[in-house]
Scaffold this motif. Structure first.
Motif, mmCIF file in Angstrom:
data_model
loop_
_atom_site.group_PDB
_atom_site.id
_atom_site.type_symbol
_atom_site.label_atom_id
_atom_site.label_comp_id
_atom_site.label_asym_id
_atom_site.label_seq_id
_atom_site.Cartn_x
_atom_site.Cartn_y
_atom_site.Cartn_z
ATOM 1 N N ALA A 130 0.810 -1.223 0.000
ATOM 2 C CA ALA A 130 0.000 0.000 0.000
ATOM 3 C C ALA A 130 0.840 1.269 0.000
ATOM 4 N N ARG A 131 2.159 1.139 0.230
ATOM 5 C CA ARG A 131 3.009 2.334 0.213
ATOM 6 C C ARG A 131 3.297 2.808 -1.206
ATOM 7 N N THR A 132 3.049 1.930 -2.200
ATOM 8 C CA THR A 132 3.355 2.271 -3.594
ATOM 9 C C THR A 132 2.052 2.435 -4.378
ATOM 10 N N PRO A 133 1.745 3.661 -4.846
ATOM 11 C CA PRO A 133 0.510 3.834 -5.628
ATOM 12 C C PRO A 133 0.644 3.219 -7.020
ATOM 13 N N LEU A 134 -0.483 2.890 -7.634
ATOM 14 C CA LEU A 134 -0.491 2.422 -9.019
ATOM 15 C C LEU A 134 -0.442 3.649 -9.927
ATOM 16 N N ILE A 135 0.468 3.620 -10.896
ATOM 17 C CA ILE A 135 0.647 4.785 -11.781
ATOM 18 C C ILE A 135 0.720 4.325 -13.229
ATOM 19 N N ILE A 136 -0.068 4.951 -14.100
ATOM 20 C CA ILE A 136 0.082 4.762 -15.548
ATOM 21 C C ILE A 136 0.785 6.002 -16.073
ATOM 22 N N SER A 137 1.890 5.785 -16.778
ATOM 23 C CA SER A 137 2.726 6.903 -17.209
ATOM 24 C C SER A 137 2.802 6.998 -18.722
ATOM 25 N N GLY A 138 3.203 8.185 -19.181
ATOM 26 C CA GLY A 138 3.479 8.419 -20.598
ATOM 27 C C GLY A 138 4.770 9.199 -20.722
ATOM 28 N N ALA A 139 5.286 9.284 -21.920
ATOM 29 C CA ALA A 139 6.570 9.954 -22.142
ATOM 30 C C ALA A 139 6.509 11.415 -21.705
ATOM 31 N N ALA A 140 7.608 11.874 -21.082
ATOM 32 C CA ALA A 140 7.710 13.274 -20.652
ATOM 33 C C ALA A 140 8.957 13.888 -21.272
ATOM 34 N N GLU A 141 9.369 15.015 -20.741
ATOM 35 C CA GLU A 141 10.541 15.729 -21.258
ATOM 36 C C GLU A 141 11.792 14.859 -21.180
ATOM 37 N N GLU A 142 12.627 14.923 -22.188
ATOM 38 C CA GLU A 142 13.819 14.074 -22.264
ATOM 39 C C GLU A 142 14.946 14.651 -21.399
ATOM 40 N N THR A 143 15.326 13.939 -20.346
ATOM 41 C CA THR A 143 16.395 14.411 -19.445
ATOM 42 C C THR A 143 17.378 13.290 -19.120
ATOM 43 N N THR A 144 17.428 12.249 -19.952
ATOM 44 C CA THR A 144 18.203 11.056 -19.602
ATOM 45 C C THR A 144 19.692 11.340 -19.421
ATOM 46 N N HIS A 145 20.240 12.303 -20.174
ATOM 47 C CA HIS A 145 21.693 12.541 -20.095
ATOM 48 C C HIS A 145 22.125 12.981 -18.708
ATOM 49 N N TRP A 146 21.230 13.699 -17.986
ATOM 50 C CA TRP A 146 21.592 14.162 -16.647
ATOM 51 C C TRP A 146 21.774 13.008 -15.665
ATOM 52 N N TYR A 147 21.016 11.938 -15.846
ATOM 53 C CA TYR A 147 21.177 10.783 -14.950
ATOM 54 C C TYR A 147 22.551 10.148 -15.128
ATOM 55 N N ALA A 186 16.158 4.802 -19.651
ATOM 56 C CA ALA A 186 14.868 5.018 -20.314
ATOM 57 C C ALA A 186 14.408 6.454 -20.087
ATOM 58 N N GLY A 187 13.592 6.956 -21.006
ATOM 59 C CA GLY A 187 13.086 8.314 -20.871
ATOM 60 C C GLY A 187 12.187 8.460 -19.662
ATOM 61 N N GLU A 188 12.144 9.665 -19.094
ATOM 62 C CA GLU A 188 11.269 9.924 -17.944
ATOM 63 C C GLU A 188 9.815 9.927 -18.391
ATOM 64 N N ASN A 189 8.948 9.649 -17.445
ATOM 65 C CA ASN A 189 7.516 9.586 -17.732
ATOM 66 C C ASN A 189 6.754 10.618 -16.925
ATOM 67 N N GLN A 190 5.593 10.990 -17.441
ATOM 68 C CA GLN A 190 4.678 11.817 -16.662
ATOM 69 C C GLN A 190 3.465 10.984 -16.291
ATOM 70 N N THR A 191 2.881 11.293 -15.163
ATOM 71 C CA THR A 191 1.724 10.528 -14.684
ATOM 72 C C THR A 191 0.486 10.868 -15.512
ATOM 73 N N LEU A 192 -0.128 9.807 -16.056
ATOM 74 C CA LEU A 192 -1.380 9.969 -16.812
ATOM 75 C C LEU A 192 -2.588 9.637 -15.944
ATOM 76 N N ALA A 193 -2.394 8.665 -15.037
ATOM 77 C CA ALA A 193 -3.473 8.260 -14.123
ATOM 78 C C ALA A 193 -2.842 7.566 -12.933
ATOM 79 N N THR A 194 -3.409 7.755 -11.766
ATOM 80 C CA THR A 194 -2.851 7.122 -10.571
ATOM 81 C C THR A 194 -3.924 6.924 -9.508
ATOM 82 N N ILE A 195 -3.728 5.890 -8.693
ATOM 83 C CA ILE A 195 -4.608 5.634 -7.543
ATOM 84 C C ILE A 195 -3.843 4.774 -6.548
ATOM 85 N N THR A 196 -4.093 4.965 -5.270
ATOM 86 C CA THR A 196 -3.489 4.089 -4.263
ATOM 87 C C THR A 196 -4.334 2.822 -4.154
ATOM 88 N N LEU A 197 -3.692 1.739 -3.715
ATOM 89 C CA LEU A 197 -4.430 0.491 -3.514
ATOM 90 C C LEU A 197 -5.513 0.672 -2.461
#
Length: 890
Positions: free
Chosen positions: A219-236, A368-379
């Motif tokens: 229950a500490r981890t919410p369910l999240i559906i994500s989609g592509a967001a701004e490209e920032t992979t090089h910084w990682y 992998a590219g970062e994602n933005q949250t499209l939909a989310t809910i906790t269990l």
């Protein structure tokens, strides 16, 4: 004290509840002779009879005794299993919307069929939630013959099935699946653009198997559906290299009262790690070093402040997340999360907020590219949608308060069918891990030579593999069960009770599969035959004899021995491991081996215990069995459990605020999907938006205070509408009415141009697009708000209250934005004339020859390949091929 005395006189609340339910058990048992006389056809007919009675207004509680008797008789005939009286009690607890705590091996899966059958009579659907796809599929396959025999349909939701298959499964009377699949299907259903694409129906009644694992641990981890967001992979990748140049400040971490302690600057290193709080903090020295490495003046200046996020995640990945403990790297070079409680792989799940990318960079993998949250809910909020919720597990009492507070679920401990005779020895403690593991190997060797099967519980994949190496050196045959061998999980655990079997497993691996002394004949038969076939039944009967002989030897050796290699953060996980032995009155034993270097001991009271050991002059390889230390360990576990409960409660408090918004947005979305005509809704949106705009622009006491430029510019920008000069001399309400009428006329003209039916489709499409886009932006804003809201506490403000206020403002902005954008899009919409479309077609035709040449060349290549592959075909077929070739070239 008074409670203890009262319990001795009157019994515990659980014992009183069981005594009360025994009256119904007697009523069910009294029906057995009558139900036994029914033919198979008559027994199946009872289901239809119960449904008619329910539809006629009879309550399920009234039908319960006869329905339970029918389900038990069906199980006897189809599954060759008869429910025990305690299982009848468990079924009634489930039906009442509570949690049935039953010891491991007491038959929870069979017990659940009673409540499932009874509640399926309502035809609203019953959902059975399990911890993984394997158990969902297995339980469905085992119990489906019973449900089908009684006239009920069964489906299963597992990863990878199509939308049509999901829809059929949810339409069944009974649906098995995992918590993730149910939750994600709910979120996906609220992202579709056609009502027919939805797969779920009602959230009527759910039974959660291993409910503590799903509703507490996960229950500490919410369910999240994500989609592509701004490209920032090089910084990682950059910061993965930066943190390798930084040093951990171990010396200063040990100083608890830093405010009142003078610490020389040279004692500090770059960052401090708080393992208890799961956090990493930069020191002043560290900040200067990072600025030097990156060649920037101020890491916290506005233009660089975003970099602090990448730095924080890189440090967490470096210090707090370990390979083969928190995650593994699979054959495809992907980081797969390991569930900290079950030891199972969490395929398809990713750490949020860039942490997953930071781990990928740390391990030199493709980020992998970062994602933005499209939909989310906790269990928590997903399962609270069910009209009735219940669950079953072997261990729920330690978390009873949380179940009551969060889910309004009571817990009732069901007595075992036979008395538990397992012996639980006190903990064995050593000073070092090395001494502990040497002692563990010696203990396993002793048990193996005696023939007693042993299940060794470890806290991580790394520990299980390290122990395996030691056993190989000692030449002790064994099986290892962790996330890397998850495909053989059920097979390994099912045979862990055989004579001389040694099985190393992460603490909860194999949960849901019974360990039968002597081995499991069905599991052995499944290696060579399919369940349900005649060959399978023959093999089961053959292996049954062998397993019975093996069982006698195991019982003589003392039954299954559970050996824990360290204590878990939660007492419940330790109890689950112990509960693997002593099923159905079998003999068994459990014992935990600890060291002062274990994480739990080190982080919670390790220094105090180290000092005590030193004062007693205990040698490294000397074992200690001390009640004081055992109590100290349990005290540490209680503190961790309390902290984890606070984390889950805090998560829920924030999500409760989000949930109110989610419910309104999803209800509005459903209205859009189900409503064929949205014209009235959109016109009211336009009216409200224009009225608010005019009221804001013309809000002064006199015409001199009115901002006509603001009004004219906004109407032009939002609606492509130019206000006639004469309107500006009108009285405000008159002007408002004229402008709105003009816009309505233009709207109606657009509808006439394209046709009402097509325009309705356009309205729906735009409404959904704007609604979804605005909701995604709102989720992003809420996430960012929550990340920084705790800073309000420094100003003596309650972060939760502040979050409520600001999130409400954000919600109102979102609603206003939806109204404005939907009406604006539709008013600005321009449909192409026939002349424009013809002009476009002519322009495309000028480019067509080039495309046709390329397409023709591709056809030639494909045909040449086809001809070479078809040389062996008959002349007749070759002539057909040539005709097709000729047609293709033409």
């Amino acid at each position: 004290m008074l409670n203890a005395v009262a319990n001795k006189i009157f019994g515990t609340s659980d014992e009183r509840e069981v005594r009360k339910l025994m009256k119904k058990v007697d009523a069910i048992n009294a029906l057995e002779p009558k139900i036994e006389k029914l033919t198979d056809f008559e027994l199946k007919g009872k289901t239809e009879e119960f449904k008619i009675r329910f539809e006629g207004g009879e309550d399920l509680d009234d039908i319960l005794p006869e329905a339970f008797a029918v389900a038990r008789e069906g199980a006897k005939r189809v599954l060759r299993m008869r429910h025990y009286d305690v299982q009848l009690i468990g079924g009634m607890i489930l039906h009442s919307g509570r949690i049935a705590e039953m010891k491991t091996g007491e038959g929870k899966t069979l017990m659940a069929t009673l409540a499932i059958y009874l509640n399926a009579l309502s035809s609203k659907g019953v959902h059975i939630i399990t911890v993984n796809d394997y158990l969902a599929q297995r339980d469905m396959e085992i119990m489906r013959p019973l449900y089908n025999f009684l006239g009920l349909s069964v489906g299963v939701i597992i990863n990878g099935i199509s939308n049509e298959e999901r829809k059929r499964a949810y339409a069944s009377d009974i649906t098995y699946g995992t918590n993730n699949e149910f939750g994600f299907d709910y979120l996906r259903d609220n992202m579709v653009h056609n009502i027919k694409e939805k797969v779920q129906r009602l959230h009527h009644y759910a039974i959660v198997d291993e409910i503590d694992s799903i509703l507490i641990d996960e229950a500490r981890t919410p369910l999240i559906i994500s989609g592509a967001a701004e490209e920032t992979t090089h910084w990682y990748n950059v910061f993965a290299k930066v943190v390798l140049q930084l040093k951990r400040s171990v010396k200063t971490e040990k100083i608890k009262d830093k405010k009142n302690t003078v610490i020389p600057e040279e004692d500090y290193e770059d960052y401090e790690v708080d393992e208890k709080g799961h956090n990493v903090t930069m020191t002043e020295k560290g900040i200067k070093n990072v600025e030097k490495i990156l060649n920037i003046e101020n890491l916290y200046s506005p233009e660089h402040v975003e970099l602090t996020h990448f730095l924080a995640q890189a440090l967490k990945a470096k210090e707090l997340f370990k390979l083969d403990r928190d995650y593994i790297i699979n054959e495809d070079d992907e980081v797969i999360i390991v569930d900290e409680f079950t030891g199972r792989l969490m395929e398809g799940r990713r750490y949020s907020d860039g942490l997953h990318q930071a781990i990928e960079a740390k391990e030199n993998l493709e980020v992998a590219g970062e994602n933005q949250t499209l939909a989310t809910i906790t269990l928590q909020n997903y399962f609270r949608m069910y009209e009735k919720l219940s669950g079953m597990t072997g261990t729920a009492k330690t978390e009873e308060d949380e179940f009551k507070q969060i889910y309004k679920l009571g817990v009732v401990a069901i007595p075992t069918n036979k008395p538990v005779i397992r012996r639980d020895f006190s903990d064995v403690i050593y000073i070092t891990k090395r001494a502990k593991y040497n002692a563990i190997v010696e203990k396993i060797k002793e048990l193996y030579e005696n023939g007693q099967p042993v299940l060794v519980g470890t806290a991580s994949i790394q520990n299980s593999e390290d122990l395996s190496k030691l056993l190989k050196k000692a030449r002790i045959p064994h099986d290892v069960l962790n996330a890397k061998q998850h495909t053989r999980e059920a097979e390994i655990i099912a045979q862990a009770g055989r004579y001389k079997a040694v099985t190393i497993a992460t603490n909860m691996a194999g949960r849901g599969t019974d360990i039968k002394l002597g081995g499991d004949p069905e599991s052995l038969a499944l290696k060579t035959a399919e369940r349900g076939t005649p060959e399978f039944r023959e093999l089961v009967d053959q292996y049954q004899i062998e397993c019975e002989e093996n069982k006698e030897k195991v019982i003589a050796a003392g039954g299954l021995f559970i050996l824990g290699t360290e204590r878990h953060e939660s007492r419940r996980i330790d109890n689950q491991l112990r509960g693997r032995a002593g099923r159905q009155g079998d003999p068994g034993a459990s014992e935990f081996y600890l060291s002062l270097e274990d994480d739990l001991m080190r982080l919670f009271g390790g220094d105090r215990l180290q000092n005590m050991m030193a004062s007693l002059k205990v040698e490294e390889h000397e074992e200690i069995r001390n009640k004081f230390i055992t109590k100290a360990v349990e005290g540490a576990q209680k503190r961790v459990e309390s902290r984890n409960f606070s984390i889950r409660k805090n998560l829920l408090e924030y999500d409760d605020i989000n949930n109110k918004q989610r419910e309104v947005v999803y209800a509005q979305r459903d209205l859009v999907l189900r409503n064929e005509d949205l014209k009235d809704l959109i016109i009211s949106m336009m009216k409200e938006t224009v009225e608010d705009l005019i009221d804001n622009a013309l809000s002064g006491d006199s015409r001199e205070d009115w901002n006509f430029d603001y009004l004219v510019d906004n109407l032009r920008d939002n609606y492509n509408y130019h206000v006639p000069e004469l309107y500006l001399d009108m009285e405000k309400n008159k002007m408002k009415a004229e402008i709105i009428q003009d816009l309505l006329d233009r709207y109606n003209n657009k509808e006439r141009e394209i046709g009402s039916d097509q325009f309705r489709d356009v309205e729906r499409y735009i409404m959904l697009e704007v609604l979804d886009q605005r909701w995604r932006e709102n989720l992003k804003n809420l996430t960012e708000l929550r990340e920084g809201i705790y800073l309000r506490s420094y100003g003596q403000k309650n972060p939760i209250n502040e979050y409520k206020i600001i999130s409400t403002d954000l919600y109102n902005e979102m609603i206003d934005g939806i109204k404005r954008e939907v009406s604006s899009f539709l008013m600005k919409l321009r449909f192409k004339t026939e002349e424009e479309m013809e002009a476009e077609e002519r322009a495309q035709s000028l480019q067509a020859p080039h495309a046709e040449i390329e397409e023709a060349e591709e056809v030639e290549d494909a045909l040449e390949k086809a001809e070479s592959e078809m040389l062996h075909v008959s002349r007749k077929k070759r002539r057909e091929l040539e005709r097709q070739n000729h047609k293709g070239r033409r």
